[in-house]
Motif scaffolding. Structure first.
Motif, short mmCIF file in Angstrom:
data_model
loop_
_atom_site.label_atom_id
_atom_site.label_comp_id
_atom_site.label_asym_id
_atom_site.label_seq_id
_atom_site.Cartn_x
_atom_site.Cartn_y
_atom_site.Cartn_z
N LEU A 21 0.82 -1.20 0.00
CA LEU A 21 0.00 0.00 0.00
C LEU A 21 0.86 1.26 0.00
O LEU A 21 0.61 2.20 -0.77
N LEU A 22 1.90 1.27 0.86
CA LEU A 22 2.79 2.43 0.91
C LEU A 22 3.54 2.61 -0.41
O LEU A 22 3.77 3.75 -0.85
N GLU A 23 3.92 1.50 -1.02
CA GLU A 23 4.62 1.57 -2.30
C GLU A 23 3.72 2.16 -3.38
O GLU A 23 4.15 3.00 -4.18
N ARG A 24 2.45 1.75 -3.38
CA ARG A 24 1.51 2.30 -4.36
C ARG A 24 1.29 3.78 -4.14
O ARG A 24 1.25 4.56 -5.10
N VAL A 25 1.15 4.17 -2.88
CA VAL A 25 0.95 5.59 -2.57
C VAL A 25 2.16 6.41 -3.00
O VAL A 25 2.04 7.50 -3.57
N LEU A 26 3.35 5.86 -2.74
CA LEU A 26 4.58 6.57 -3.10
C LEU A 26 4.70 6.75 -4.61
O LEU A 26 4.97 7.85 -5.10
N TYR A 27 4.47 5.68 -5.36
CA TYR A 27 4.58 5.77 -6.82
C TYR A 27 3.52 6.69 -7.41
O TYR A 27 3.79 7.46 -8.33
N THR A 28 2.31 6.61 -6.85
CA THR A 28 1.25 7.49 -7.35
C THR A 28 1.58 8.95 -7.07
O THR A 28 1.35 9.82 -7.92
N THR A 29 2.16 9.22 -5.90
CA THR A 29 2.54 10.59 -5.56
C THR A 29 3.65 11.10 -6.46
O THR A 29 3.61 12.24 -6.94
N LEU A 30 4.65 10.25 -6.72
CA LEU A 30 5.78 10.66 -7.55
C LEU A 30 5.38 10.96 -8.99
O LEU A 30 6.09 11.71 -9.68
N THR A 31 4.29 10.39 -9.44
CA THR A 31 3.83 10.69 -10.80
C THR A 31 2.75 11.77 -10.82
O THR A 31 2.69 12.56 -11.76
N THR A 32 1.91 11.79 -9.79
CA THR A 32 0.80 12.75 -9.78
C THR A 32 1.28 14.17 -9.54
O THR A 32 0.78 15.11 -10.17
N VAL A 33 2.25 14.35 -8.66
CA VAL A 33 2.74 15.70 -8.34
C VAL A 33 3.33 16.39 -9.57
O VAL A 33 2.92 17.51 -9.92
N PRO A 34 4.30 15.78 -10.29
CA PRO A 34 4.80 16.46 -11.51
C PRO A 34 3.73 16.61 -12.57
O PRO A 34 3.72 17.61 -13.30
#
Length: 324
Positions: A21-34
């Protein structure tokens, strides 16, 4: 002992779930922010191109607006599909089909608009005295309508080919896989047409832009040609070739990812997928605003003013009020 073993297994499963779950949140954040940052820049650029008469009444800015609009729609749709994919949200076939058709409508717009923009620069260098009479607002509007008509016709043909599949045999319209082109039960004829269309589109666009670049180089050697204008046009056409390359890179994202998936583990594939998504999907769709906005002397001051004002207003709106 059995109870301890069961509790240990449950605890490991819970830990693995939390890690995933944390890995999914991290990857989603790293792509959604830019992606959100670039969407903000693209949106400001679109507003800038409609904010002043000089932009609304200049042919190359009208073409740029359509190019940027198509890229922005593609970027928004790609990020939405990415979030749905990582969230494991399954859509219905009609909703997925609408998303796929919107993507198929806007994706070919970029290379076709680049072709029109390249021809406009070629006319400006080779026929400077007739440029104003050839590249008019009316002719530009006709060219834009033709571009969107070609893309819309492509979507209509794809829908007709998609109707060949016996959808009445489906027990439910709810998808049990992620929304992507391969999940729509497409026929072999659809695949053949889509492949031939994309090959023809990008090869034709590449040959046209390259030809205009060569014509401008030849024209620059003429004594009657404005050297500064020819040099600027060469740089612009070279930039169009680079942008076309970025457009092609977004189309090879899925085949490249499929090829890599056969060579690496799933955990590694997830990281590679995020890397490919950022560099093959997000970046190509946001570079138009950055390149033109910072390079064009007319757009740059207005764009920077709008960006600064938007950022200042955002900061003021979220700033907490201090009571006296």
């Amino acid at each position: 002992m059995e109870g301890t073993s069961v509790r240990g297994t449950t605890l490991c499963a819970q830990r693995q779930f939390v890690v995933n779950l944390l890995e999914r949140v991290l990857y989603t954040t790293l792509t959604t922010v830019p992606c959100c940052i670039f969407l903000f820049i693209n949106g400001t650029m679109l507003y800038t191109l409609r904010s002043k008469p000089v932009f609304r009444e200049t042919c190359r800015y009208i073409l740029l607006y359509n190019l940027l609009f198509a890229d922005t729609v593609q970027l928004t749709l790609s990020q939405l599909m990415y979030i749905l994919s990582f969230s494991r949200i399954f859509l219905t076939y009609p909703v997925c089909g609408v998303f796929q058709m919107i993507g198929n409508l806007t994706n070919p717009v970029s290379p076709l608009i680049l072709v029109v923009m390249s021809l406009e620069r070629c006319v400006a260098v080779c026929y400077p005295l007739r440029h104003a009479s050839i590249i008019t607002i009316r002719n530009t509007a006709v060219a834009v309508i033709v571009v969107w008509a070609i893309c819309f016709t492509n979507v209509v043909i794809q829908i007709l080919l998609l109707l060949e599949f016996p959808f009445e045999e489906l027990q439910t319209l709810q998808m049990n896989t992620l929304c992507k082109s391969a999940s729509m039960f497409l026929t072999q004829r659809y695949y053949d047409y889509d492949r031939a269309y994309n090959y023809f589109l990008f090869i034709s666009a590449g040959m046209t832009i390259t030809s205009t670049y060569i014509v401008v180089i030849i024209a620059a050697r003429s004594a009657s040609t404005d050297k500064a204008s020819a040099l600027k046009a060469r740089k612009t056409l070279l930039m169009h070739l680079v942008q076309l390359g970025f457009s092609i890179s977004s189309t090879i994202h899925n085949p490249l990812l499929i090829a890599v998936s056969k060579l690496v583990l799933f955990s590694v594939l997830i990281r590679i997928q995020n890397f490919f998504y950022v560099f093959f999907i997000i970046l190509p769709r946001c570079l138009s605003a950055l390149i033109y906005g910072l390079r064009d002397q007319t757009i740059r001051p207005v764009l920077m003013y709008n960006l600064c004002c938007q950022i200042k207003l955002s900061v003021i709106s979220v700033k907490p009020k201090v009571s006296p």
